[in-house]
Design an enzyme around this catalytic site. Structure first.
Site, PDB file in Angstrom:
ATOM      1  CG  LEU A  95       9.797 -16.686  -3.211  1.00 16.65           C
ATOM      2  CD1 LEU A  95       9.304 -17.017  -1.762  1.00 16.65           C
ATOM      3  CD2 LEU A  95      10.375 -15.399  -3.377  1.00 16.65           C
ATOM      4  CG  HIS A 100       0.665   1.754  -9.716  1.00 12.77           C
ATOM      5  ND1 HIS A 100       0.239   1.350  -8.420  1.00 12.77           N
ATOM      6  CD2 HIS A 100      -0.470   2.676  -9.989  1.00 12.77           C
ATOM      7  CE1 HIS A 100      -0.852   1.918  -7.888  1.00 12.77           C
ATOM      8  NE2 HIS A 100      -1.430   2.440  -9.072  1.00 12.77           N
ATOM      9  CG  ASP A 144      -2.233   1.001   1.182  1.00 12.74           C
ATOM     10  OD1 ASP A 144      -2.339   1.382  -0.088  1.00 12.74           O
ATOM     11  OD2 ASP A 144      -2.560   1.114   1.993  1.00 12.74           O
TER      12      ASP A 144
END
Length: 641
Positions: free
Chosen positions: A511, A421, A404
């Site tokens: 991962l 972004h 956020d």
């Protein structure tokens, strides 16, 4: 659509994977060399509706159509349920996978020589895809299909690798191994047929939470094929069934290869038929065009009829393949064909008239399966800082992040929100490398909420563009990428990029990174409940024994562990409909820093704070825990920024 791995239907062909009589593995140039050859070929109307104007190209597509029809009448009949304009592309895609399979399954030469011929054929296809042309009739149609419909040809090498592995005698031990092989063999065919429908403007998007149902359906199709082809496989001295199933019924593989029909063999076949019948229930996919639903139901009905033929065969199953027959196929598919013809007319088709050049990053395809390179490993932080040492008992397995603050970061700097972004993408890259460095197993990030559609169209478009570009950020790092969320409303190129990245990284293990994009936690739970309800209606689940563990199996990725640590940046203190089921017992960590200002050191500090917390799960408090954090060499200060 079922996969084309079994290139012959034993209605007409005696052996699995081999073209019957007049159908060559690779056609001769004379098949497509006459001045106006397409007038002599079947279904000129089909080729005309496909906007294929070049006579030589029409002949190439028709050659693929003839090959499909002769080699596998059942699957050719199912292709006729596709929109007419898409059928030639289906023939070409089927041929792209069947020709290499036929080369491997032929009796010409040694296995090594056949494998070499297959690799030569696929290498030629790779070169021709770069140049958008081919002198080979089959590959000419294949190349045109990929260029015309903007398909991603990199998926092919997965199926080609599976074909080679089968040729090398790879045997599945457990059902899980067998199912994985099915997915590798058939995913290209199934996904590209759905992509064709999407490219033509017809809805065929599959939500991630429905992948399980679709995989089960493909398992049923493949198991039916395996039973139908059992006699042909025994002819070749091959047993395609998993060892687990054979041993469960005390059947000796040698006895089966000698075609000994015993009570144990009968029980095994009965069990396999029941398993396939259960799996062939069409997946309950939402938001599909009605024509796609009709197609899936027709596949189910046809393969259920093949199972009934298997049951009727009895001991003959070990000596000859059950004959479904053209009349039976026609009877089963006649209604579906009429329904599909009406359904496809409900929406106009967008059919490209000329091929478009493939994007540069997808034109060079088909990496050789045996040449898989090692991962590059995580890139170090510019400062040279190393990750702290965390005791295994204090190390979270799964960290989820609400990223956020991108928009506020940009606004405070006088920048457009999409620049926030972009900076957030850079931050995510560093955090992922930090997760790799410290040994985190699972990382889930909230990229776009289903409530974020209220933002401006410009911001959303820029965010989606960044997301599509970002799917390739970790290709060489050993990261398995997954996507959770709904495809509804997303640009098709973004959906394609996410699904492609997930498919291509499925064997990575350093991962597991899950991108939650167009995601809503309540919608995810509703979909899981709906899946469980469908299973109960189908008799798969006893409603009196529904448990939380059972419900969890119907979430998109039930193999992912619950979240240990939920971290939110940007200053807000709420979870915003993010992973409500998986975060039930998660430790919550909130920081005021905006996401673009985050790097791996913040991730490490957050994980260190987790190690200092006591997780009781409703039990009595334990003795105080020792400090969990140290830097390299045991220096606590090294963990700080």
């Amino acid at each position: 659509m079922p996969g084309p791995r079994h290139a012959s239907d034993h209605d007409h062909a005696p052996e699995r994977g081999r073209s019957p009589g007049p159908v060559p593995v690779v056609p001769t140039p004379s098949d497509c060399s006459s001045a106006r050859p397409w007038r002599k070929l079947p279904l000129p109307g089909t080729l005309a509706q496909s906007a294929i104007d070049d006579p030589v190209l029409r002949a190439a597509y028709a050659a693929c159509g003839r090959f499909c029809k002769a080699a596998n009448p059942t699957e050719y009949a199912l292709m006729r349920l596709m929109p007419t304009a898409l059928r030639p592309a289906c023939w070409a895609l089927w041929t792209a996978l069947s020709v290499p399979d036929n080369i491997i399954d032929s009796t010409d030469g040694t296995p090594a020589e056949r494998a070499a011929r297959m690799r030569a054929w696929t290498r030629d296809l790779e070169e021709e895809l770069r140049g958008a042309t081919s002198s080979d009739p089959y590959r000419r149609a294949i190349v045109d299909t990929f260029w015309r419909w903007q398909l991603d040809p990199r998926d092919l090498h997965v199926s080609y690798a599976a074909i080679e592995a089968d040729a090398a005698g790879r045997q599945s031990v457990a059902w899980e191994d067998w199912s994985a092989r099915v997915q590798h063999s058939n995913v290209t065919w199934a996904s590209q047929c759905l992509t064709l429908l999407n490219r033509a403007g017809l809805s065929a998007l599959v939500r991630p939470q429905h992948h399980r149902d679709l995989a089960r359906f493909l398992d049923g199709v493949y198991l039916t094929d395996t039973l139908v082809d059992l006699a042909a496989d025994l002819d070749r001295g091959v047993l395609q069934l998993p060892t687990e199933a054979v041993e469960q019924f005390s059947v000796e593989p040698a006895s089966l290869l000698q075609r000994c029909w015993t009570p144990h063999t009968k029980a095994l076949i009965k069990h396999l038929v029941a398993r396939a019948r259960h799996q062939l229930e069409p997946p309950a996919l939402t938001a599909l065009h009605p024509g796609t639903t009709i197609l899936l139901r027709a596949v189910s009905n046809l393969f259920l009829a093949r199972l009934r033929a298997v049951e009727r065969a009895g001991p003959r199953l070990l000596h000859t393949s059950p004959d479904l027959g053209p009349l039976t196929r026609t009877r089963i598919l006649a209604t579906a064909r009429a329904q599909a013809a009406v359904a496809w007319k409900l929406a106009p088709l967008d059919v490209p008239r000329t091929p478009t050049r493939l994007p540069a990053q997808t034109a060079m395809i088909l990496p050789q399966p045996a040449a898989r390179a090692g991962t590059a490993g995580p890139r170090p932080h510019p400062s040279g800082v190393r990750p702290p040492l965390i005791e295994a008992s204090h190390m979270p397995r799964h960290v989820a992040v609400i990223m956020d603050g991108n928009g506020r970061w940009a606004t405070e700097r006088g920048l457009p929100r999409h620049e926030g972004h972009r900076a957030g993408r850079t931050a995510l890259c560093d955090v992922v490398h930090g997760a790799l460095e410290i040994g985190l197993q699972y990382l889930t990030v909230y990229a776009f909420s289903s409530e974020n559609w209220q933002r401006s169209p410009t911001e959303i478009a820029n965010l989606f563009e960044l997301a599509a570009e970002g799917t390739g950020d970790f290709e060489a790092d050993g990261v398995r990428l997954r996507w959770a969320g709904s495809p509804e409303g997303l640009p098709q190129d973004l959906v394609d990029a996410l699904q492609r990245a997930e498919h291509e990284s499925m064997d990575e293990s350093a991962l597991t990174l899950t991108i939650c994009l167009n995601y809503g936690g309540r919608a995810e739970l509703a979909d899981a409940a709906a899946g469980l309800a469908r299973a109960a209606v189908a008799g798969e689940v006893d409603p009196n024994h529904v448990s939380e563990h059972l419900l969890a199996r119907y979430l998109p990725y039930p193999d992912t562990p619950d979240v240990d640590l939920l971290w939110r940046t940007g200053g807000d203190r709420r979870i915003s409909n993010f992973l409500p089921w998986q975060t039930t017992y998660a430790e919550l960590h909130f920081t005021d820093i905006y996401w673009p200002d985050v790097d791996r050191r913040d991730l490490w500090q957050t994980m260190l704070s987790y190690g200092c917390r006591e997780r009781r799960y409703g039990t009595v408090p334990a003795a105080p825990r020792p400090p969990a954090l140290t830097g390299p060499g045991g220096d606590p200060a090294a963990a700080e920024r």
